[in-house]
Design a protein around this motif. Sequence first.
Motif, PDB file in Angstrom:
ATOM      1  N   ASP A  39       0.856  -1.176   0.000  1.00  0.00           N
ATOM      2  CA  ASP A  39       0.000   0.000   0.000  1.00  0.00           C
ATOM      3  C   ASP A  39       0.898   1.233   0.000  1.00  0.00           C
ATOM      4  O   ASP A  39       1.829   1.336   0.795  1.00  0.00           O
ATOM      5  N   LEU A  40       0.623   2.175  -0.888  1.00  0.00           N
ATOM      6  CA  LEU A  40       1.493   3.343  -0.986  1.00  0.00           C
ATOM      7  C   LEU A  40       1.273   4.339   0.144  1.00  0.00           C
ATOM      8  O   LEU A  40       2.207   5.016   0.573  1.00  0.00           O
ATOM      9  N   THR A  41       0.030   4.461   0.632  1.00  0.00           N
ATOM     10  CA  THR A  41      -0.267   5.451   1.665  1.00  0.00           C
ATOM     11  C   THR A  41      -0.926   4.777   2.863  1.00  0.00           C
ATOM     12  O   THR A  41      -1.375   3.628   2.791  1.00  0.00           O
ATOM     13  N   CYS A  42      -1.030   5.532   3.957  1.00  0.00           N
ATOM     14  CA  CYS A  42      -1.734   5.061   5.151  1.00  0.00           C
ATOM     15  C   CYS A  42      -3.196   5.488   5.140  1.00  0.00           C
ATOM     16  O   CYS A  42      -3.897   5.314   6.144  1.00  0.00           O
ATOM     17  N   GLY A  79      -1.471  12.917  -1.991  1.00  0.00           N
ATOM     18  CA  GLY A  79      -0.269  13.658  -2.332  1.00  0.00           C
ATOM     19  C   GLY A  79       0.699  12.820  -3.132  1.00  0.00           C
ATOM     20  O   GLY A  79       1.910  13.069  -3.100  1.00  0.00           O
ATOM     21  N   LEU A  80       0.174  11.799  -3.839  1.00  0.00           N
ATOM     22  CA  LEU A  80       1.041  10.966  -4.665  1.00  0.00           C
ATOM     23  C   LEU A  80       1.459  11.751  -5.896  1.00  0.00           C
ATOM     24  O   LEU A  80       0.618  12.180  -6.690  1.00  0.00           O
ATOM     25  N   THR A  86       9.788   9.231  -4.973  1.00  0.00           N
ATOM     26  CA  THR A  86       8.665   8.308  -4.841  1.00  0.00           C
ATOM     27  C   THR A  86       8.874   7.081  -5.714  1.00  0.00           C
ATOM     28  O   THR A  86       8.687   5.937  -5.266  1.00  0.00           O
ATOM     29  N   ILE A  87       9.268   7.289  -6.962  1.00  0.00           N
ATOM     30  CA  ILE A  87       9.515   6.161  -7.863  1.00  0.00           C
ATOM     31  C   ILE A  87      10.643   5.295  -7.328  1.00  0.00           C
ATOM     32  O   ILE A  87      10.578   4.055  -7.368  1.00  0.00           O
ATOM     33  N   ASP A 113      -5.990   9.216  -6.733  1.00  0.00           N
ATOM     34  CA  ASP A 113      -4.879   8.450  -6.154  1.00  0.00           C
ATOM     35  C   ASP A 113      -4.690   7.114  -6.858  1.00  0.00           C
ATOM     36  O   ASP A 113      -3.571   6.595  -6.943  1.00  0.00           O
ATOM     37  N   HIS A 114      -5.773   6.520  -7.332  1.00  0.00           N
ATOM     38  CA  HIS A 114      -5.657   5.249  -8.053  1.00  0.00           C
ATOM     39  C   HIS A 114      -4.940   5.462  -9.387  1.00  0.00           C
ATOM     40  O   HIS A 114      -4.113   4.644  -9.801  1.00  0.00           O
ATOM     41  N   ILE A 115      -5.266   6.567 -10.050  1.00  0.00           N
ATOM     42  CA  ILE A 115      -4.587   6.901 -11.306  1.00  0.00           C
ATOM     43  C   ILE A 115      -3.106   7.157 -11.050  1.00  0.00           C
ATOM     44  O   ILE A 115      -2.238   6.666 -11.786  1.00  0.00           O
ATOM     45  N   ALA A 116      -2.810   7.920  -9.997  1.00  0.00           N
ATOM     46  CA  ALA A 116      -1.414   8.224  -9.674  1.00  0.00           C
ATOM     47  C   ALA A 116      -0.643   6.962  -9.329  1.00  0.00           C
ATOM     48  O   ALA A 116       0.511   6.790  -9.762  1.00  0.00           O
ATOM     49  N   CYS A 117      -1.255   6.068  -8.559  1.00  0.00           N
ATOM     50  CA  CYS A 117      -0.600   4.813  -8.201  1.00  0.00           C
ATOM     51  C   CYS A 117      -0.261   4.010  -9.449  1.00  0.00           C
ATOM     52  O   CYS A 117       0.844   3.466  -9.581  1.00  0.00           O
TER      53      CYS A 117
END
Length: 231
Positions: A39-42, A79-80, A86-87, A113-117
């Motif tokens: 998971d990228l974020t909390c 904030g992704l 980040t990469i 956020d899903h698009i950014a992920c």
Amino acid sequence: MTERLDFLIFGAHADDAEIGMGGTIAKHARAGYRIGLCDLTCAEMSSNGTVETRRVEAEQAARVLGVAVRDNLGLPDRGLRDEPETIERIVSVIRAYRPRMVFAPYWEDRHPDHIACSKLVQEAVFNAKLRKYRPDLPAHSVEETLFYFINDMVPPDRMIDVSEVYELKRQSLQAYRSQFERSSGDDRIATPLNQGYLERVEARDLLLGQKRSVPFAEGFVSKLPVMTDLL
């Protein structure tokens, strides 16, 4: 050295992977595949629940599905950004676990956020194979990247019959009580997630299964043609 994974599945938030491919995860874990979730974020911007609540729920869901590992990069929710740091962090996860396949959210979705992920994971998969990128970590080439659906959907390139493990998918999603449980308490905010969202997910999987006459299925798309030796 960290034991290699068969599948490494990325989501912007805990519950993304379960919504899109919880049945596929459970089915392959039962078959002996080593599966990891990252998971990228909390999900600290969630309208309901807390970071600690979400962490506990994510661990419970992972146990239900039988995954080998679950990581969280602690990147900022909402904030992704497509930034080198980040990469680099996502590349480090890919190189640590050396997965055969990587999964990310479908690149079109109502949640930014899903698009950014999706974009960040695609960038990281590409960089992970470059020997001169972060040469302190051994390069790794992923065999295939597939994309799962959370909210928006198109006709899939590949389907998995998840009928026999669908109850495990239900249980994994029910673990996220802070997000999906209907409640009229003063501390609860009505969101699309707690207004029948799980019923819509199940209806989607039911309709997809109908295409091949199975009770439930999950779909995936690829940016490359699916190759087989024989038809």
